[in-house]
Design an enzyme around this catalytic site. Sequence first.
Site, short mmCIF file in Angstrom:
data_model
loop_
_atom_site.label_atom_id
_atom_site.label_comp_id
_atom_site.label_asym_id
_atom_site.label_seq_id
_atom_site.Cartn_x
_atom_site.Cartn_y
_atom_site.Cartn_z
N ASN A 172 0.87 -1.18 0.00
CA ASN A 172 0.00 0.00 0.00
C ASN A 172 0.90 1.22 0.00
O ASN A 172 1.51 1.53 1.01
CB ASN A 172 -0.90 -0.03 1.25
CG ASN A 172 -1.73 1.24 1.39
OD1 ASN A 172 -1.78 2.07 0.47
ND2 ASN A 172 -2.38 1.39 2.54
N LYS A 223 0.02 4.25 -0.22
CA LYS A 223 -0.64 5.42 0.39
C LYS A 223 -0.43 6.64 -0.52
O LYS A 223 -0.42 6.47 -1.73
CB LYS A 223 -0.11 5.62 1.82
CG LYS A 223 -0.21 4.32 2.64
CD LYS A 223 0.03 4.50 4.10
CE LYS A 223 -0.12 3.14 4.80
NZ LYS A 223 0.01 3.24 6.25
N HIS A 269 -9.46 1.26 5.08
CA HIS A 269 -8.18 1.41 5.79
C HIS A 269 -8.39 2.38 6.96
O HIS A 269 -9.17 3.32 6.86
CB HIS A 269 -7.11 1.95 4.83
CG HIS A 269 -5.73 1.90 5.38
ND1 HIS A 269 -5.28 2.81 6.32
CD2 HIS A 269 -4.71 1.03 5.19
CE1 HIS A 269 -4.04 2.50 6.65
NE2 HIS A 269 -3.66 1.43 5.98
N GLU A 286 -6.73 4.74 7.97
CA GLU A 286 -6.49 6.16 7.62
C GLU A 286 -7.71 6.75 6.92
O GLU A 286 -7.99 7.95 7.08
CB GLU A 286 -5.21 6.27 6.77
CG GLU A 286 -3.98 6.01 7.63
CD GLU A 286 -2.77 5.45 6.89
OE1 GLU A 286 -2.74 5.48 5.65
OE2 GLU A 286 -1.85 4.97 7.58
N GLU A 325 -5.08 -4.73 10.66
CA GLU A 325 -4.05 -3.73 10.85
C GLU A 325 -4.31 -2.98 12.15
O GLU A 325 -5.14 -2.06 12.19
CB GLU A 325 -4.07 -2.73 9.69
CG GLU A 325 -3.78 -3.34 8.34
CD GLU A 325 -3.23 -2.33 7.34
OE1 GLU A 325 -2.19 -2.61 6.77
OE2 GLU A 325 -3.83 -1.25 7.19
N GLY A 348 2.90 2.36 10.69
CA GLY A 348 3.88 3.44 10.52
C GLY A 348 4.60 3.82 11.80
O GLY A 348 5.26 4.86 11.85
N SER A 405 3.76 -2.11 10.22
CA SER A 405 5.22 -2.16 10.42
C SER A 405 5.83 -3.51 10.05
O SER A 405 6.79 -3.96 10.69
CB SER A 405 5.58 -1.77 11.86
OG SER A 405 5.18 -0.43 12.12
N GLY A 435 3.00 -1.11 4.19
CA GLY A 435 3.04 0.31 3.84
C GLY A 435 4.45 0.73 3.47
O GLY A 435 4.93 0.46 2.38
N GLY A 436 5.13 1.35 4.41
CA GLY A 436 6.44 1.95 4.17
C GLY A 436 7.44 1.03 3.47
O GLY A 436 8.15 1.45 2.55
#
Length: 248
Positions: free
Chosen positions: A9, A11, A93, A95, A163, A169, A208, A229-230
């Site tokens: 993802n 983002k 999600h 967010e 999640e 994150g 993470s 994600g990251g």
Amino acid sequence: MRRKLAAGNWKMNGTDAALAEVDALIAANPSPMVDLLICPPATLIDRMNRRRGNHALALGGQDCHHAASGAHTGDISAAMLADAGASHVILGHSERRADHGETSEMVRAKALAAQDAGLIAIICVGETLAQREAGQALTVIGAQLAGSVPDNARAARTVVAYEPVWAIGTGKTATTTEIAEVHAAIRAALVARFDAEGTGMRILYGGSVKASNAADIFAVPDVDGALVGGASLKAADFTPIVAALERA
Ligand code: 13P
């Protein structure tokens, strides 16, 4: 038998220059033994679609509107994502739930729209730190699941992503014990509601995930992959996670 899924993802990250990462991901994973998915910003789906050629890399959106078309300025429909080359869409999600006030009822409507467009919906659930500390994690997740997944959901088109909000994150990962408890509860709820279809739905962990913790997470029962994600933004970070899933 559930096929494993490594999903990235991105983002709100990535412009044209980021396409080089897709080239590198494809080069590093010429024929992945797991399903490989990148959900870039919507602006990049079409470009990635052209770039991937015949590679099995799947593409997904990060949200869609519940309506097929109409006067909804700034929104994107599921059919538009499919038209651009997407086969998946992330829905609900945390967010989106936090930034845009999305409720489980809204997520369910979006999931129905995704079904109509032939997309695989990745429906996200997860508790906040306050909810976990109050001992409410399983109750919150159960309610999100019940509210967000449509009654006619089928395994082929439905993925659930757990999640924990406090692990996204932050570099904090849920422990394998915490992940095992939640994934078992999600599986039980899916089987109770959808029988064999519930057995076939994949459940991803997200929060993470990185190369150093991926193997431990993938060894947990009922973890069918990850929503990353990251660590999905760079092929060099994502590839070892894909490799860990292939070995799991
Ligand atoms: P991070 O992997 O950056 O924690 O993000 C997880 C996530 O929200 C994926 O959807």
